[in-house]
Enzyme design. Structure first.
Site, PDB file in Angstrom:
ATOM      1  N   ASP A 381       0.829  -1.078  -0.141  1.00 38.53           N
ATOM      2  CA  ASP A 381       0.433  -0.109  -0.087  1.00 38.53           C
ATOM      3  C   ASP A 381       1.082   1.470   0.034  1.00 38.53           C
ATOM      4  O   ASP A 381       2.351   1.264   0.215  1.00 38.53           O
ATOM      5  CB  ASP A 381      -0.830  -0.097   1.654  1.00 38.53           C
ATOM      6  CG  ASP A 381      -1.597   1.167   1.470  1.00 38.53           C
ATOM      7  OD1 ASP A 381      -2.792   1.811   0.533  1.00 38.53           O
ATOM      8  OD2 ASP A 381      -1.919   1.411   2.310  1.00 38.53           O
ATOM      9  N   LYS A 382       0.518   2.686  -0.377  1.00 34.08           N
ATOM     10  CA  LYS A 382       1.241   3.531  -0.693  1.00 34.08           C
ATOM     11  C   LYS A 382       1.119   4.461   0.811  1.00 34.08           C
ATOM     12  O   LYS A 382       1.808   4.258   1.814  1.00 34.08           O
ATOM     13  CB  LYS A 382       0.879   4.352  -1.530  1.00 34.08           C
ATOM     14  CG  LYS A 382       2.074   6.183  -1.489  1.00 34.08           C
ATOM     15  CD  LYS A 382       1.357   6.509  -2.592  1.00 34.08           C
ATOM     16  CE  LYS A 382       0.001   7.230  -2.976  1.00 34.08           C
ATOM     17  NZ  LYS A 382       0.507   8.016  -1.673  1.00 34.08           N
ATOM     18  N   THR A 383      -0.003   5.223   1.106  1.00 31.77           N
ATOM     19  CA  THR A 383      -0.278   5.538   1.924  1.00 31.77           C
ATOM     20  C   THR A 383       0.293   5.192   3.705  1.00 31.77           C
ATOM     21  O   THR A 383      -0.563   3.943   3.678  1.00 31.77           O
ATOM     22  CB  THR A 383      -1.808   6.557   2.034  1.00 31.77           C
ATOM     23  OG1 THR A 383      -1.268   6.570   0.688  1.00 31.77           O
ATOM     24  CG2 THR A 383      -1.587   7.951   2.769  1.00 31.77           C
ATOM     25  N   THR A 636      -2.015   1.254  -4.779  1.00 36.09           N
ATOM     26  CA  THR A 636      -2.645   2.088  -3.801  1.00 36.09           C
ATOM     27  C   THR A 636      -4.006   2.564  -4.089  1.00 36.09           C
ATOM     28  O   THR A 636      -4.550   2.365  -5.832  1.00 36.09           O
ATOM     29  CB  THR A 636      -1.785   3.574  -3.672  1.00 36.09           C
ATOM     30  OG1 THR A 636      -2.276   4.211  -3.056  1.00 36.09           O
ATOM     31  CG2 THR A 636      -1.540   3.625  -5.386  1.00 36.09           C
ATOM     32  N   GLY A 637      -5.024   3.608  -3.118  1.00 30.30           N
ATOM     33  CA  GLY A 637      -6.262   3.836  -3.284  1.00 30.30           C
ATOM     34  C   GLY A 637      -6.293   5.194  -4.261  1.00 30.30           C
ATOM     35  O   GLY A 637      -6.504   5.929  -4.496  1.00 30.30           O
ATOM     36  N   ASP A 638      -4.683   6.270  -4.124  1.00 34.17           N
ATOM     37  CA  ASP A 638      -4.809   6.877  -4.153  1.00 34.17           C
ATOM     38  C   ASP A 638      -4.416   7.495  -6.181  1.00 34.17           C
ATOM     39  O   ASP A 638      -4.365   7.044  -6.700  1.00 34.17           O
ATOM     40  CB  ASP A 638      -3.264   7.768  -4.156  1.00 34.17           C
ATOM     41  CG  ASP A 638      -3.239   8.876  -3.003  1.00 34.17           C
ATOM     42  OD1 ASP A 638      -4.206   9.975  -4.179  1.00 34.17           O
ATOM     43  OD2 ASP A 638      -2.592   9.469  -2.128  1.00 34.17           O
TER      44      ASP A 638
END
Lengths: 1110, 350
Positions: A381-383, A636-638
């Protein structure tokens, strides 16, 4: 299928569905025993042991006491069952806590306080600020007059920003009192797990408004386990409850995980089982033949003439029991034990304690440590995982002047502060854009401070920074914005908001300055979307350079721009904009087009640079792990840009000359599939080049790709070492994990938020970061660590050691059981193939339980290489990834060794103890002592580092063997009374032991030395280098890409060395641009052949003959 | 800070709280064991050490082999196979009938002492192709019954020789039933030579495994007669032949002690043996031998250990030599980093 929910009507909804009881437990009190036993017996090994134990009850065929199998078997089962029960009990407790939480609902028009588990579908639930939503609700009313409320959905999708939710249009304006009495019906789909979609209709019954059907979307819902924020109260009608909520459906059942090693051990066990069956059949037939030819003549055996029908089976079954120890029952116990210890080592590791919070690492799943050493793909994941999830405004460039370059913090740059005090126009405009070109909502807290509620962390950072620079965004009242600049109140009226979309990559607001009535367009956005719209004549070069400069520092840049609009222009445009906003077809595109007409001739004010701080050590960690041959995917959801920025700054992808990004996107399905094809072609050709190629895909394109081009996408997944998937949903993350798993890769998923839970559960190994997004992920994960950088240690140190240790332990377990089994088989040839056991029951049981298991258990603290060496040479992980230490060929080595040792022990024993010494008990003990001596030396030889514990257990065990046997020899009623004393007083016994050790270990030692010196594995070389104090430190700069064929002297390229020309990291090769490349891909090396070698790149590399199989 | 308030207010999930405090309290303590940092000795196989090890082994093993071989050579052994010769020529066509028949089974054998034999000289009988280790046979005994009178009825394991006429056989089982019953009477130069039968069984067996007040009962009274009979008036602990026989042999060729001669035999002495050839080995082609042997510190005459030691020692010496030559001819630097380059991939390493 549809579901009809009657609001506030107990009777109508009663039969509809379950209550709101959440249950994650696997068992209940009644089904525990049968279910658990059934589960345990679904494993082949357990069935096998049960069969053996049952056979042993038949005294005609058993060579030993049945207790020797039943005891351990019952023990093993009891241990596993109680562990399961304990886990399930904890799940039950946590469910209970959630179920018994108190909530307010409305029943018969009265507010009531009930437990969360008693909520029925159709109940109206009241929530106050910061309450957790107990089930899925359709919003009916909020404290806000506009019907808006804010929710934090972090637990659901991992996005920490606040989301707005609105009440359905039909409910607007309903009085608070009336809400209690509201009646109506909601037509909604049956429960599903899509957290982005809710297509339902609502109709309220009179006296409320009318009979119009009002459509509902996800915007009108409050989903379970979100939090209500910044809203005094909200109420909603429950539509999904209990395990049927969107979250509950998403949760999925965590399958028990089996490591690759377990699978391999199972496979080897299967092979041994087949071997055993063959041996049994051969010996069984031979035994029956011998019986009918020879034994009939031997009058002293008195074989009866008339035999019962099962007579033919007796001898094979005896051999089956005799050979049953080939599959050691102890292996399961010892593996469970050492695995538990591996997990403890992880928890005990002081270097994996987050110093800030003092959280230690935690291993929830104690069974899969070896898999850590075999990870091939890490999906992160990123954030919050890679980044700290804290955006900080660091630098800016206004009108060509760089601020914050000296000290790295523009907020403290005196030059900027001076410019603000002196009232430089550009600077003030710049600050104005920072403060109001956004969708931030300022909220005044009780203490009087202003808190900004922003949808994006960037905006939050900008507004907060502007406030620090004396441009304080004080309040927002409908369309009125209030700014406080140096104590002066400035008011703006928002006319339009031109929203951010990922296509436009910019957002603008049109405001009217209330002081002078001027209409101003304020824009901010990515450089590539703002700079082309600059007004003619403005020099954008300094801006471009600034952007470039900041990008190199890994900062997120935004260009801020400004234009004054003429009243007419605005009015004219405004009409068009309204028109476009109400269009039904292609609305987004139309709006974008209209916006484009306004956003031109911008005056570029400057550039902001925001730091999304990476966690400490993230780039180093990723670099090290990539060197170790682990591929990284970022899910990521970003937004795409943010994702790429972060990817760049943490060594995830390399900037242009070395790296290449391939985008998969498109507006339509055809676009996407074309783009996918193109990327695939490029990927096929470039994999042979020393280039870092990564593909970027967003959730929408991914959906299409997975739906229609699954095969292509899978191939792409195999080809690419790096991928960035943005805007993906939790279930898509899990899907990606599944795709990689289906290609037989070991995957590790790491994340910190609730949106990562499914991916974490799906992956072979789930790692949760116990960070600030709550503990959802950490709780679902197999391992939870405090910081991303601990991953390096987790994999390279703990994973690798665990793999090595288990590899040794499991093969050794087979070795020692095979050793004793071979001796039994050989003995059967000189005992009339009748199935006599050479060893007595006590010895056989103690052999597995005491004599041979203690020394090998200490191998859990064996280290082949020091931690520092491994960290310096992460490439050594290849050995684990490729399963180099435990595979059929290494196993064959151990098999051969046990055969050799069995021959040595047997031949020497029967010759040295021939004639007058050939007493059964004595001979058995001599052979057994021979095995014990050999195994002590084998363990010693395979041990890489001797600590006190190792010496103690190896040699202590040898002493222990004699002590135990002296004890047994002192009991007059035991079969081996005085045997050991007699043996130990004979010089020939000791002479025989030395001979066995010499003859057994000599050749093996020689072979090991030969391999170690003349055919060393990389591990051996590093061992030698490390222990001779050699110059291993000079090896740091070795080229790391395992797939590079052309040896190229590339120094590690940092972002700093990027050429200005290739500023944009995104480079999309067009099909027409590389015709050669495409042809090459269809050339001699067919793609299939290619990706075979790719998929197992490590196994085709140089270690094939260095298998540690001696 | 906005983000701070958000995170602090997101705490109400109770379980989250408790688990975070739990992890906090579990902050690990440092110890060398938990950090896997116990001081360790990490040996590596340098050529010097390895060659030295092999040399040392060969230096120990070869002399040991020589000593063992000498010990074995010192043992004087007279082996006489009589199973064939003790069947009268006419009966040789059907030896089984002869041995089962009622004729006189006496037989005269003459042995010449090849070398001086010092006392004690052990008299063994050797059986070949006799499977005392057969599963049916080896389990067919009742230790409890042998030990004490009150366990007389524990005969479950003894089938098919468990009871006769409804009463338990003591000692029961196939082993006892097939007791070896050839007898030897020795005379040296026509003087009777005393063969002592006392103390031929293990002391521990006499004292603990075979009861002093357990007397044979019902023995060899069934339909089938196996081997020797027992004196019903002597307790089992005094029946040393039985005790010796019941120590089953693990190999199909074995020797069992018959008696001891407690006087020296000179070279050239003639020993006359009058034996009763009672025991049936003819049905399974088993050989019977009479063995007179002295012992050494290593036991009886057995060259195996000596030869094996010499072989292993020799091989170790050879290996040491080979490794030395290899080291001299093709020296290799241990831990040479040039062997390490990770990018000699993918084709290069194959």
């Amino acid at each position: 299928m549809k579901r009809f929910v009657y609001i506030n009507d107990d009777e109508a909804s009663k039969e509809l569905c379950c209550d709101n009881r959440i249950s994650n437990t696997k068992y209940n009190l009644w089904n525990f025993f049968p279910k658990n036993l059934l589960e345990q017996f679904s494993r082949f090994m357990n069935q096998y042991f049960l069969l053996i134990a049952c056979l042993q009850l038949w005294s005609l065929i058993t060579p030993v006491n049945p207790a020797s199998t039943w005891g351990p078997l019952i023990f093993i089962f009891a241990v596993s069952a109680s562990k399961e029960a304990w886990d399930d009990y904890h799940r039950y407790l946590s469910d209970k806590k959630a179920n018994e939480r108190e909530v307010w609902i409305v029943k018969h028009g009265i507010k009531k306080h009930i437990q969360a588990q008693d909520i029925q579908v159709g109940n109206i639930v009241w929530l106050r600020e910061n309450d957790e939503v107990p089930c899925d609700l359709v919003l009916l009313g909020t404290s806000d007059p506009q019907g808006v409320c804010y929710v934090e959905t972090a637990a659901l999708d991992g996005e920490t920003d606040l989301k707005t939710r609105v009440i359905p249009s039909a409910c607007v304006g309903i009085d608070l009192e009336l809400l209690h009495k509201m009646k109506g019906v909601i037509e909604c789909p049956i429960p599903d797990k899509d957290i982005r979609r809710f297509d339902a209709n609502m109709r309220l019954f009179p006296p409320f408004i009318d009979n119009d059907v009002c459509s509902l979307t996800i915007k009108n819902t409050l989903l379970q386990s979100c939090y209500l924020r910044n809203t005094e109260w909200a109420c909603g009608v429950s539509v999904y409850t209990g395990n049927q909520t969107k979250l509950g459906m998403c949760r999925g059942v965590a399958e028990p995980k089996l490591t690759a090693m377990d699978a391999m051990i199972d496979k080897l066990t299967g092979a041994i089982f087949v071997f055993q069956i063959v041996v049994v059949l051969v010996l069984g037939v031979a035994g029956n033949v011998w019986k009918d030819t020879e034994a009939r003549k031997q009058w002293y055996v008195q074989y009866p003439e008339e035999a019962p029908w099962y007579e033919l089976l007796v001898i094979p079954l005896r051999f089956e029991l005799l050979c049953s120890i080939m599959i050691p029952i102890s292996i399961k116990v010892s593996l469970d034990l050492v695995k538990g210890l591996y997990a403890k080592f992880i928890e005990w590791d002081v270097e994996m304690v987050d110093q800030e919070t003092g959280t230690a690492s935690y291993a929830a799943n104690t069974a899969i440590s070896e898999d850590l050493g075999q990870v091939e793909y890490i999906l992160t994941d990123k954030t919050g995982t890679l980044t700290d999830n804290k955006m900080i405004f660091r630098r800016c460039c206004i009108g060509g002047i760089f601020y914050g370059n000296e000290n790295g913090d523009a907020l403290k740059d005196t030059q900027l502060l001076d410019a603000i005090t002196s009232g430089s126009t550009d600077v003030i405009r710049f600050l104005t854009v920072m403060a109001i070109c956004n969708t931030v909502i300022p909220v005044r807290s009780k203490a009087g401070e202003i808190i900004y509620k922003a949808q994006s962390q960037d905006e939050d950072a900008l507004v907060a920074a502007a406030a620090k620079l004396h441009m304080v965004f004080v309040g927002k009242n409908a369309n009125r914005l209030e700014l406080m600049f140096n104590g002066v109140m400035i008011r703006y009226e928002v006319l339009e908001i031109l929203e951010f979309t990922s296509d436009r990559k910019r957002m603008s607001v049109v405001v009217r300055d209330c002081q002078n009535g001027k209409i101003i367009l304020l824009s901010k956005g990515a450089d590539e979307s703002i700079l082309p719209s600059a007004c003619a004549g403005q020099q954008t070069r300094t801006i471009a350079e600034a952007v470039e400069h900041y990008a190199q520092l890994g900062l997120r840049t935004l260009c801020l721009a400004w234009r004054e609009l003429e009243e007419d222009e605005y009015l004219e445009w405004s009409v068009k904009f309204k028109e476009a906003s109400s269009v039904l077809v292609d609305r987004e595109w139309r709006i974008a087009e209209v916006c484009q007409r306004l956003e031109h001739d911008l005056y570029i004010l400057g550039v902001t640079a925001i730091e999304d701080r990476l966690q400490d050590g993230v780039p180093e960690t990723i670099e090290t792990l990539r060197k170790a041959g682990i591929n990284f995917w970022m899910l990521t959801g970003d937004k795409q840009n943010t994702a790429i920025q972060i990817a760049l700054s943490c060594n995830f992808i390399s900037p242009e000359p070395k790296g290449q990004l391939l985008l998969i996107d498109g507006k339509s399905e055809e676009d996407v599939s074309r783009s996918l094809e193109r990327v695939l072609l490029t990927m096929r050709t470039t994999t042979s080049e020393p280039k870092d190629v990564a593909f970027v895909v967003d959730g929408w394109a991914l959906e299409i790709a997975l739906k229609h081009h699954r095969k292509d996408f899978v191939e792409l997944a195999i080809l690419s070492r790096t991928a960035i998937c943005c805007r993906v949903t939790p279930s898509q993350k899990a899907q990606l994990v599944e795709i990689l798993k289906s290609c037989d890769y070991r995957t590790l998923a790491i994340g910190d938020g609730g949106n990562d839970v499914r991916m974490i559960q799906q992956a072979d190994i789930g790692v949760g970061i116990s960070g600030r997004e709550g503990l959802q992920a950490a709780r679902a994960a197999d391992y939870s660590i405090g910081r991303f950088r601990f991953l390096k240690r987790l994999i390279l140190v703990h994973g690798r050691y665990s793999y090595n240790r288990t590899a040794f332990l499991s093969q050794y377990s087979f070795y020692k059981s095979l050793l004793i089994c071979f001796i039994q088989i050989f003995f059967s040839f000189i005992s009339g193939v009748s199935g006599t056991s050479l060893f007595n029951s006590v010895s056989l049981m103690a052999y597995n339980v005491f004599y041979t298991s203690v020394p090998v258990l200490v191998s859990v603290i064996d280290k082949d290489l020091s931690e520092t060496t491994v960290m310096q040479h992460p490439q050594i992980l290849f050995y684990c990834q490729a399963g180099r230490l435990l595979n059929p060929s290494t196993f064959a080595g151990w098999f051969g060794r046990s055969l050799f040792h069995a021959i040595v022990v047997f031949v020497i024993t029967i010759h040295a103890y021939a004639y007058e010494k050939s007493e059964m008990e004595e001979l058995g003990m001599v052979a057994l002592s021979g095995c014990i001596w050999l195994q002590a030396f084998v363990v010693a030889q395979e041990t890489n580092s001797f600590t006190v514990l190792q010496h103690l257990s190896i040699w202590g065990n040898l002493v222990g063997f004699y002590v135990i046997n002296f004890l047994f020899s002192a009991i007059p009623s035991s079969g081996m009374y005085t045997i050991m004393f007699r043996l130990c007083s004979q010089p020939s016994y000791w002479i025989t032991m030395f001979l066995i050790v010499g003859a057994g270990m000599g050749p093996i030692f020689a072979l090991k030395y030969y391999r170690y010196t003349y055919r060393p594995s990389k591990i051996n070389i590093l061992q030698q280098a490390e222990r001779m104090g050699g110059p291993i430190l000079t090896l740091g700069n070795i080229e790391t890409q395992p797939r590079t064929i052309i040896e190229k002297d590339v120094s590690p390229i940092s972002i700093m060395s990027t050429q200005p020309k290739n500023r944009s990291p995104v480079y999309e090769p067009l099909l027409s641009e590389s015709p050669n490349a495409i042809r090459r891909s269809f050339g001699p090396g067919t793609p299939f052949e290619f990706f075979q070698s790719q998929s197992r790149l490590s196994s085709s590399s140089g270690y094939t003959r260095n298998c540690k199989d001696n | 800070m906005p983000s701070n308030t958000a995170s602090s207010s997101s705490a109400p999930a109770g379980s989250a709280d408790s688990s975070s405090s739990r992890t906090k309290s579990k902050r690990p303590k440092y110890s060398k064991f938990t950090q896997q940092e116990l001081p360790a000795c990490k040996p590596i196989l340098t050529p010097g050490w390895v060659i030295l090890t092999f040399l040392v082994i060969s230096v120990i093993f070869i002399p040991l082999g020589v000593v063992s071989l000498f010990a074995s050579q010192d043992v004087v052994e007279i082996v006489d196979r009589y199973d064939n010769d003790c069947v009268p020529t006419p009966a040789r066509a059907n030896k089984v009938a002869y041995i089962q028949g009622g004729a006189d089974k006496s037989c005269n054998r003459t042995l010449v002492v090849p070398k001086k034999m010092k006392q004690p000289i052990y008299v063994y009988y050797q059986l070949e192709n006799f499977y005392q280790n057969h599963r049916r046979y080896v389990k067919s005994r009742s230790d409890a019954q042998l030990r004490s009178v009150k366990d007389e009825n524990q005969i479950d394991a003894c089938k098919p020789e468990d009871d006769a006429n409804g009463r338990p056989i003591v000692p029961c089982g196939l082993i006892a039933w097939s007791l070896f019953n050839d007898t030897y009477a020795l005379s040296k130069n026509n003087q009777p030579l005393n063969v002592s039968k006392r103390g031929i069984a293990w002391k521990s067996d006499r004292e603990h495994k075979f009861g002093k007040n357990v007397f044979p009962k019902n023995f060899q009274t069934g339909n089938l007669t196996g081997g020797g009979k027992l004196d019903e008036n002597k307790s089992l602990s005094e029946q040393e032949d039985l005790i010796v026989w019941m120590r089953t042999a693990a190999l199909p060729t074995f020797r069992k002690l018959y008696g001891k001669i407690e006087s020296d035999l000179e070279k050239g002495d003639t020993i006359n043996v009058i034996l009763k050839n009672n025991y049936n080995t003819y049905s399974f082609d088993g050989k019977k031998k009479l063995v007179l042997s002295t012992t050494s510190w290593l036991g009886g005459k057995n060259d195996f250990l000596g030869i094996a030691y010499l072989t292993v020692g020799g091989i170790c010496f050879f290996l040491a030599l080979v490794f030395t030559i290899m080291y001299l001819v093709k020296p290799r630097r241990l831990g040479d980093p040039t062997y390490l380059s990770w990018n000699r991939v993918p084709g290069g390493g194959r």
